[in-house]
Design a protein around this motif. Structure first.
Motif, mmCIF file in Angstrom:
data_model
loop_
_atom_site.group_PDB
_atom_site.id
_atom_site.type_symbol
_atom_site.label_atom_id
_atom_site.label_comp_id
_atom_site.label_asym_id
_atom_site.label_seq_id
_atom_site.Cartn_x
_atom_site.Cartn_y
_atom_site.Cartn_z
ATOM 1 N N THR A 478 0.828 -1.197 0.000
ATOM 2 C CA THR A 478 0.000 0.000 0.000
ATOM 3 C C THR A 478 0.867 1.252 0.000
ATOM 4 O O THR A 478 0.633 2.193 -0.771
ATOM 5 N N ALA A 479 1.875 1.276 0.867
ATOM 6 C CA ALA A 479 2.772 2.425 0.927
ATOM 7 C C ALA A 479 3.482 2.640 -0.408
ATOM 8 O O ALA A 479 3.611 3.774 -0.879
ATOM 9 N N LYS A 480 3.927 1.563 -1.019
ATOM 10 C CA LYS A 480 4.629 1.645 -2.300
ATOM 11 C C LYS A 480 3.722 2.199 -3.394
ATOM 12 O O LYS A 480 4.137 3.034 -4.206
ATOM 13 N N ALA A 481 2.470 1.747 -3.409
ATOM 14 C CA ALA A 481 1.537 2.216 -4.436
ATOM 15 C C ALA A 481 1.253 3.706 -4.272
ATOM 16 O O ALA A 481 1.219 4.464 -5.262
ATOM 17 N N ALA A 485 2.335 7.054 -6.803
ATOM 18 C CA ALA A 485 1.376 8.042 -7.303
ATOM 19 C C ALA A 485 1.763 9.454 -6.878
ATOM 20 O O ALA A 485 1.700 10.405 -7.674
ATOM 21 N N ILE A 486 2.168 9.593 -5.623
ATOM 22 C CA ILE A 486 2.532 10.909 -5.103
ATOM 23 C C ILE A 486 3.749 11.475 -5.824
ATOM 24 O O ILE A 486 3.812 12.671 -6.125
ATOM 25 N N GLU A 487 4.710 10.634 -6.128
ATOM 26 C CA GLU A 487 5.953 11.089 -6.749
ATOM 27 C C GLU A 487 5.822 11.335 -8.246
ATOM 28 O O GLU A 487 6.727 11.910 -8.857
ATOM 29 N N GLN A 488 4.703 10.930 -8.839
ATOM 30 C CA GLN A 488 4.538 11.039 -10.287
ATOM 31 C C GLN A 488 4.012 12.429 -10.656
ATOM 32 O O GLN A 488 2.872 12.779 -10.327
ATOM 33 N N LEU A 489 4.808 13.205 -11.359
ATOM 34 C CA LEU A 489 4.423 14.561 -11.732
ATOM 35 C C LEU A 489 3.707 14.613 -13.073
ATOM 36 O O LEU A 489 3.057 15.612 -13.392
ATOM 37 N N ASP A 490 3.799 13.555 -13.872
ATOM 38 C CA ASP A 490 3.103 13.502 -15.155
ATOM 39 C C ASP A 490 1.653 13.064 -14.934
ATOM 40 O O ASP A 490 1.393 12.036 -14.303
ATOM 41 N N ILE A 498 -2.672 5.930 -9.726
ATOM 42 C CA ILE A 498 -3.831 5.987 -8.830
ATOM 43 C C ILE A 498 -4.709 4.759 -9.019
ATOM 44 O O ILE A 498 -5.280 4.214 -8.055
ATOM 45 N N ALA A 499 -4.818 4.276 -10.251
ATOM 46 C CA ALA A 499 -5.555 3.032 -10.494
ATOM 47 C C ALA A 499 -4.918 1.882 -9.716
ATOM 48 O O ALA A 499 -5.621 1.012 -9.169
ATOM 49 N N LYS A 503 -6.479 -0.543 -6.688
ATOM 50 C CA LYS A 503 -6.392 -2.005 -6.740
ATOM 51 C C LYS A 503 -5.792 -2.571 -5.459
ATOM 52 O O LYS A 503 -6.311 -3.527 -4.874
ATOM 53 N N VAL A 504 -4.720 -1.950 -4.987
ATOM 54 C CA VAL A 504 -4.032 -2.441 -3.797
ATOM 55 C C VAL A 504 -4.869 -2.224 -2.542
ATOM 56 O O VAL A 504 -4.964 -3.104 -1.676
ATOM 57 N N THR A 505 -5.491 -1.039 -2.422
ATOM 58 C CA THR A 505 -6.298 -0.783 -1.227
ATOM 59 C C THR A 505 -7.552 -1.644 -1.197
ATOM 60 O O THR A 505 -8.006 -2.043 -0.122
#
Length: 550
Positions: A478-481, A485-490, A498-499, A503-505
């Motif tokens: 969960t932390a990795k997912a 997402a947080i680190e992705q600026l594109d 986020i998808a 899925k993970v949550t």
């Protein structure tokens, strides 16, 4: 605990809402045959069609505990709503949660380096605080220092903790350097308050309990009358942007039924519509949009039967979320939609279009059996080693709809042999005595969506000691997912990330999204460019009354 209670503001909502993906700026007002809900419903009009002058009178539930909109007590109150026409930022959020630079406050906001993430802001040199002092880089430096200082009772601002330093470049430009990349950075590049209010702990914490902060928007607070429950806003005489259409704005504080009666009597142009006063406002002109809150079911996997992931997944599959959506529609009088993502509203920019979890009683029964919980003869409660599967579901005793939602969930789970004991507890102590100490198996309340909220949503799931993680669980996956997402600026790549979060949550089965809570307002039909909006910043210079026609 103070931090947690601040961020839980609004958690006693309960409802839903329905959306389409168009924004209000591209729509004509809804007709009676249109049952969808947009992300904003403001009855848009060109400036030429809005007359000069007039007073907009609006209802609001309560006085702010403090008029500091970034204080822990202020953000949890009506302060941000009341002060919205008086405050602005370099970033203006659009209907779908995307953003653009607001030229009234900044001439440029750009990422100038990605390692480390560095954002350069060039300020509009005409911009001033209410007293005439220019808005400068020194305000931003002081604001970030205050928001990061534990001695200040500061509410969490998305991404503010990720700022490493603010480097001033003269008076009217600065660079915000983040110690880690974050997609939430647009929320943390402009000062909400001037240096005068952030340079000392005493001024920040206690200096705005009876007065409003210095404005930098088209309106200023000109009067606060607690005896009459009235807060008056007038045009800012030092405002440098397009002149506002309205002469003044008046907020009247009162209970839902009182505000509804005042609107019907013609004493208010706008009043909030709730399940409690909806019938009283049934014959008025209503504007409805997706709201920023979503109802959900939290499962405490820290101990007991729900420590088993199969049992948690079975519970989620047994719950009829579609029925929750329908119930909320009935209570608000508008068609609502499921909240399928734990991160974004339907139609919000980057929406991963996660499908709602469909009810599957057979699959739920099979998962319970795999975990050792079986029905004898296919009837009655499921048991393991002779012990029935019984879960507690405490809910706040309020008019939010949480009690009805809890009782429906209990009925759903009874169909798969799970006994749920619904217990109503006082709303004032619900979080302090029940949720925060994890004294429950299941519970239901609402969370909020923000335009830049990825980092805050992560705190609902991880780490295990997060003040907002009430699931009793956390995982590296969960932390990795979330971090990806947080680190992705594109934007496109972030939508895919986020998808993955959804899925993970969903596999972790700790929080089950149920429904988007709608925002509904009764509004005078002559009011233009005003109404409910889930994410957007209203342009208060354009709010006004329809031009009179010959």
């Amino acid at each position: 605990m103070a931090l947690a209670s601040t961020l839980l503001a609004g958690c006693f909502g309960g409802g839903d809402d329905s959306s389409d993906e168009k924004t209000a700026s591209s729509q004509s007002p809804k007709t009676s045959a249109d049952t969808s809900l947009p992300l904003a419903d403001v009855h848009p009009a060109d400036d030429a069609d809005v007359r000069e002058g007039g007073t907009l009178r609006m209802g609001v539930a309560s006085f702010p505990a403090t008029f500091n909109p970034v204080h822990t007590d202020g953000v949890a109150s009506t302060a941000p709503q009341i002060l919205a026409p008086t405050l602005g930022s370099a970033i203006r959020v659009k209907d779908d949660g995307s953003w653009a630079v607001d030229p009234d406050y900044a001439t440029d906001v750009d990422i100038v380096d990605r390692s480390p993430l560095t954002v350069r802001v060039e300020l509009n040199r005409k911009a001033v605080w209410q007293g005439g002092t220019p808005i400068t880089a020194a305000d931003m430096v002081s604001f970030v220092d205050a928001m990061q200082d534990d001695d200040y009772a500061a509410a969490r601002v998305p991404a503010i903790d990720a700022i490493d330093t603010v480097r001033a470049d003269g008076d009217f430009a600065y660079e915000v350097v983040f110690d880690e990349p974050t997609a939430d950075w647009p929320a943390a590049v402009y000062p909400t308050l001037p240096k005068a209010y952030t340079k000392s702990v005493k001024t920040f914490n206690r200096g705005l309990t009876a007065k409003a902060p210095s404005a930098n928007g088209p309106f200023i607070v000109s009067g606060i009358e607690r005896k009459t429950g009235t807060i008056t806003l007038e045009r800012n005489p030092r405002w440098w942007g397009a002149p506002p259409k309205l002469d003044s704005i008046v907020w009247r504080i009162g209970a839902d039924d009182v505000l509804a009666a005042a609107h019907v009597a013609g004493e208010l142009e706008a009043a909030p519509v709730t399940p409690a006063n909806r019938k009283a406002l049934a014959d008025t002109d209503l504007r409805a949009s997706l709201g920023s809150e979503w109802s959900q079911l939290t499962l405490n996997g820290g101990n007991g039967p729900l420590a088993d992931a199969d049992v948690r997944r079975a519970v989620m599959l047994a719950v009829d979320s579609a029925a929750v959506v329908k119930d909320t529609s009935n209570r608000y009088g508008v068609t609502t939609v499921p909240m399928s993502s734990v991160v974004l509203l339907p139609g919000q920019v980057g929406d991963p279009r996660t499908k709602p979890l469909a009810r599957n009683v057979d699959r739920a029964t099979a998962l319970l059996a795999r975990a050792g919980w079986k029905r004898e003869g296919g009837k009655g409660l499921v048991r393991r080693k002779g012990r029935p599967l019984t879960l507690t579901l405490p809910v706040p005793k309020t008019r939010s709809g949480a009690v009805e939602r809890a009782e429906a969930i209990a009925k759903d789970l009874a169909e798969v042999g799970v006994q749920v004991k619904v217990k109503q507890v006082p709303g004032a102590t619900f979080f302090e005595k029940v949720v925060i100490p994890l004294d429950f198996d299941l519970t239901t309340f609402t969370w909020s969506v923000e335009p830049f909220g990825l980092g805050e949503v992560k705190r609902l799931f991880t780490p295990i000691d997060s003040p907002l993680n009430f699931t009793g669980k956390s995982s590296k996956a969960t932390a990795k997912a979330f971090d990806a997402a947080i680190e992705q600026l594109d934007q496109k790549k972030r939508a895919a990330a986020i998808a993955k979060v959804d899925k993970v949550t969903r596999a972790q089965a700790s929080i089950m999204p149920l429904a988007v809570v709608p925002e509904v307002l009764a509004v005078d039909p002559e009011v233009r460019n005003f109404g409910p909006a889930a994410l957007a910043d209203l342009d208060w210079t354009r709010v006004g009354f329809a031009q009179e026609r010959d």
